[in-house]
Design an enzyme around this catalytic site. Structure first.
Site, PDB file in Angstrom:
ATOM      1  N   ASP A   1      -4.223  -1.745  -0.783  1.00 34.69           N
ATOM      2  CA  ASP A   1      -5.519  -1.730  -0.627  1.00 34.69           C
ATOM      3  C   ASP A   1      -6.784  -1.263  -0.398  1.00 34.69           C
ATOM      4  OD1 ASP A   1      -4.525   0.331   0.650  1.00 34.69           O
ATOM      5  OD2 ASP A   1      -4.322   0.385   2.491  1.00 34.69           O
TER       6      ASP A   1
ATOM      7  N   ARG B   1       7.293   6.459  -4.094  1.00 29.35           N
ATOM      8  CA  ARG B   1       7.812   6.958  -3.237  1.00 29.35           C
ATOM      9  C   ARG B   1       7.494   6.122  -1.592  1.00 29.35           C
ATOM     10  NH1 ARG B   1       4.861  10.275  -4.983  1.00 29.35           N
ATOM     11  NH2 ARG B   1       1.822   9.657  -4.190  1.00 29.35           N
TER      12      ARG B   1
ATOM     13  N   SER C   1       0.664  -0.773  -0.595  1.00 26.62           N
ATOM     14  CA  SER C   1      -0.176   0.263  -0.221  1.00 26.62           C
ATOM     15  C   SER C   1       0.769   1.812  -0.166  1.00 26.62           C
ATOM     16  CB  SER C   1      -0.351   0.204   1.026  1.00 26.62           C
ATOM     17  OG  SER C   1      -1.279  -0.958   1.105  1.00 26.62           O
TER      18      SER C   1
HETATM   19  C1  BGC Z   1      -0.577   5.078   0.250  1.00 28.24           C
HETATM   20  C2  BGC Z   1      -1.365   4.023  -0.468  1.00 28.24           C
HETATM   21  C3  BGC Z   1      -2.479   3.675   0.456  1.00 28.24           C
HETATM   22  C4  BGC Z   1      -3.063   4.270   1.798  1.00 28.24           C
HETATM   23  C5  BGC Z   1      -3.786   3.300   2.646  1.00 28.24           C
HETATM   24  C6  BGC Z   1      -1.452   5.962   2.066  1.00 28.24           C
HETATM   25  O1  BGC Z   1       0.355   6.321   2.224  1.00 28.24           O
HETATM   26  O2  BGC Z   1      -0.050   5.959  -0.413  1.00 28.24           O
HETATM   27  O3  BGC Z   1      -0.425   3.133  -1.606  1.00 28.24           O
HETATM   28  O4  BGC Z   1      -3.492   3.331  -0.325  1.00 28.24           O
HETATM   29  O5  BGC Z   1      -2.018   5.179   1.852  1.00 28.24           O
HETATM   30  O6  BGC Z   1      -3.161   2.441   3.139  1.00 28.24           O
END
Ligand code: BGC
Length: 494
Positions: A205, A167, A152
């Site tokens: 996610d 990143r 995620s």
């Molecule tokens: C991430 C996402 C993720 C979200 C929820 C963010 O910091 O960049 O990819 O879906 O958090 O977990």
């Protein structure tokens, strides 16, 4: 009114986020999301996920899923029964801090592979042993588990099981992984331990949440949007392929075009990084300046669980250090003391669960607020005014987060014209804020309703449901799609 309450009320007003600002936010979000569909390197990444259909509940099979993205690493196996139900076996391990922020990617991925090994030994030992036996006998026949990897963080995907890390977010920081294919990193750690596992799909996610909700939700309607309001925040939604114009420039992309649709991972945590429309207080500013990624994830830093506790801490600290107020300092009328080791003095020290606990206490005695201050901040004997001041701040910070959450939701509904074509628009949500912060969803829907292009009639069509286990069931569903897609097994055929 006491000076404490006065000041808390004044600060709380800085967190007001009225309807006209929500509307400005929506217009800007639509603009930034169109940019993101057309080109790379924009604030809203609008990542094509290569998932081109949502499930209908009839899918079947046994899949593995792992989830890296918050405080814990989860490993699970999911049996999809094909009748909208599933069984899930899982283990959860806290990720050691040093692996999150100072180790190498090799250390991290080997740690993950070891957890998969431990899980297989406990829950699928027969399969695991059979694989080891075949290997020892030099038998090349393979019977591998297909695994969905919920990762995620922002990843530039170029296929359903390929994607390079753009990143890190949410406190992770392992520089040598940036720019590398995270599926390949996990697969090579798995191979090093000779595990019977193939990384079949890379899953955000939010995409998992959308898929899981679509599998389990009642009725014929496929789910349109999946969103997380937890440690981080983000959303994924179903987009028309011909609107994702940047796909045409991706030469090595393989995907099925038969549905005409593809799920887009918006990465909305980075909406409006240049702060053209997002509300900002001095606390937002200081939080960002002292974070390990200043200037990015600016929407997330105002909305998600990882940050709300810190916004509150900074506001409380300002009142604590103000000699005219002396919040949580002894006085003629109060015996309160703040010990030196209180989390009031520690960056990121306040957990968002404190906000949920405080917001939930509506009693005159505020016993739960007192308990929360004691448990989280080691502050004992606070006065009623002090508790009330905390409540005022918590409410303001939480409500702004919830109202901000309506911005991407409204913008996506408007830009896809979904409300014009459908009677029900199904939305799956997950994360600690929607689950535990009282009325988070209510405040979000209220703000959604206030957006003129949505209105009461539009908001009524939006059906929001908690979708638990997206990172398990959703990832399994995507692993299933991937394992059945022959073009992925033999990309040259396409
Ligand atoms: C991430 C996402 C993720 C979200 C929820 C963010 O910091 O960049 O990819 O879906 O958090 O977990």
């Amino acid at each position: 009114m006491s000076a404490l309450i006065d000041e808390a009320t004044r600060i709380a007003r800085e967190f007001d986020y009225p309807a006209d600002q929500v509307q400005r936010g929506v217009a800007e979000y639509i603009k930034q999301s169109n940019d993101g569909l057309a080109q790379e390197g924009t604030t809203l990444s609008q990542i094509p996920t290569f998932v081109t259909a949502v499930p209908n509940g009839s899918e079947k099979g046994l899949y593995l899923a792992v989830d890296l993205g918050g405080t814990n690493f989860r490993v699970c196996s999911v049996q999809l029964h094909g009748d909208t139900t599933f069984s899930l076996t899982q283990s959860k391990i806290m990720i050691p801090r040093e692996l999150m922020a100072s180790g190498t990617s090799k250390d991290l991925f080997l740690f993950l592979a070891r957890q998969i090994e431990a899980f297989l030994r406990i829950h699928h030992n027969e399969h695991f042993e059979a694989h080891q036996r075949r290997r020892r006998d030099g038998n090349n026949e393979e019977d591998l588990f297909d695994l969905g990897f919920t990762f995620s963080f922002p990843v530039r995907q170029c296929g359903i099981n390929r994607g390079t890390l753009i990143r890190w977010t949410k406190g992770f920081n392992i520089p040598d992984a940036v720019g590398h294919d995270v599926c390949a990193l996990l697969q090579s750690a798995i191979n090093e331990l000779h595990l019977p596992v193939r990384v079949a799909a890379l899953v955000n996610d939010t995409v998992g949440t959308l898929m899981a909700r679509s599998y389990t939700s009642p009725g014929e309607t496929g789910t349109f949007l999946g969103a997380i309001f937890g440690t981080g925040t983000n959303g994924a939604y179903v987009e028309k392929i011909d609107r994702i114009t940047k796909l045409q420039k991706m030469e090595d992309a393989h995907y099925d075009t038969s549905t005409g649709e593809m799920i887009i991972n918006a990465e909305w945590g980075s909406f409006d990084n240049h702060l053209s429309v997002l509300p900002s207080t001095v606390y937002d500013h200081d939080l960002d300046a002292d974070s390990n990624n200043p200037g990015v994830q600016m929407f997330e830093k105002r909305v998600s669980g990882m940050f709300l506790g810190e916004i509150l801490r900074l506001a409380l600290l300002a009142m604590h250090n103000n000699p005219d107020l002396g919040l949580f300092k002894p006085s003629k009328t109060s015996k309160v003391v703040t010990p030196e080791n209180s989390t009031l003095y520690r960056q990121w020290g306040l957990d968002t669960s404190l906000l949920s606990q405080v917001e939930a206490d509506n009693t005159a005695e505020m016993e739960d607020v007192k308990a929360a201050l004691k448990d989280h901040l080691k502050i004992e004997n606070p006065s009623n005014d002090e508790c009330q001041a905390v409540k005022i701040l918590v409410h303001a910070i939480g409500k702004r987060a919830a109202r901000l959450s309506a911005v991407p939701l409204a913008a996506i509904l408007i830009h896809t014209r979904k409300l014009e074509t459908d009677d029900i628009v199904d939305v799956g949500v997950d994360g600690s804020l929607v689950e535990f912060y009282p009325n988070f969803e209510g405040y979000m829907l209220e703000a959604l309703h206030e957006v003129p292009q949505v209105g009461a009639a539009g908001a009524k069509k939006v059906r929001v449901g908690i979708s638990k286990d997206g990172s398990g069931v959703g990832a399994a569903l995507i692993a299933l799609v991937a394992s059945k897609d022959e073009t992925l097994q033999n990309p040259s055929e396409k």
